[in-house]
Design a protein around this motif. Structure first.
Motif, mmCIF file in Angstrom:
data_model
loop_
_atom_site.group_PDB
_atom_site.id
_atom_site.type_symbol
_atom_site.label_atom_id
_atom_site.label_comp_id
_atom_site.label_asym_id
_atom_site.label_seq_id
_atom_site.Cartn_x
_atom_site.Cartn_y
_atom_site.Cartn_z
ATOM 1 N N THR A 178 50.296 52.570 23.783
ATOM 2 C CA THR A 178 49.869 53.174 22.840
ATOM 3 C C THR A 178 49.467 52.236 21.678
ATOM 4 N N GLU A 179 50.485 51.339 21.293
ATOM 5 C CA GLU A 179 50.262 50.373 20.605
ATOM 6 C C GLU A 179 49.286 49.409 20.501
ATOM 7 N N LYS B 198 60.149 51.436 18.512
ATOM 8 C CA LYS B 198 58.752 51.280 17.887
ATOM 9 C C LYS B 198 58.455 50.275 16.961
ATOM 10 N N THR C 90 49.894 41.054 19.667
ATOM 11 C CA THR C 90 49.163 41.507 20.759
ATOM 12 C C THR C 90 49.169 40.865 22.140
ATOM 13 N N ILE D 214 58.253 47.072 18.603
ATOM 14 C CA ILE D 214 56.931 47.089 19.374
ATOM 15 C C ILE D 214 55.901 46.620 18.411
ATOM 16 N N LYS D 215 56.135 47.080 17.087
ATOM 17 C CA LYS D 215 54.956 46.799 16.366
ATOM 18 C C LYS D 215 55.045 45.505 15.687
ATOM 19 N N ARG E 123 54.622 53.573 25.401
ATOM 20 C CA ARG E 123 54.607 53.204 23.936
ATOM 21 C C ARG E 123 53.948 51.958 23.800
ATOM 22 N N ARG F 241 45.868 48.971 18.019
ATOM 23 C CA ARG F 241 45.312 47.944 17.398
ATOM 24 C C ARG F 241 43.942 47.526 17.906
#
Length: 65
Positions: A55-56, A3, A11, A6-7, A52, A60
């Protein structure tokens, strides 16, 4: 990829990675239908990783509004 990783990605990078992961996932499913994979649990793991990332991206999108 976790996670936190990913963050950290931008984008644009996430969208690019998502497209690549979806392509690989579909190819893996097709290959598994023809001949069994050594590790069929990888299909589930890849599907969850795609979720996942999606979802991120959605989080955003909602934060920008």
């Amino acid at each position: 990829m976790k996670k936190e990783e990913i963050k950290e990605l931008s984008t644009a990078d996430l969208k690019e990675r998502l497209a690549q992961m979806e392509k690989e996932y579909l190819q893996m499913k097709a290959n598994h239908a023809v001949s069994p994979l050594d590790n069929p649990a990888k299909i589930t793991l890849d599907r969850r990783m795609i979720a996942r990332v999606k979802t991120e991206l959605r989080a955003r999108e909602l934060n920008q509004k």
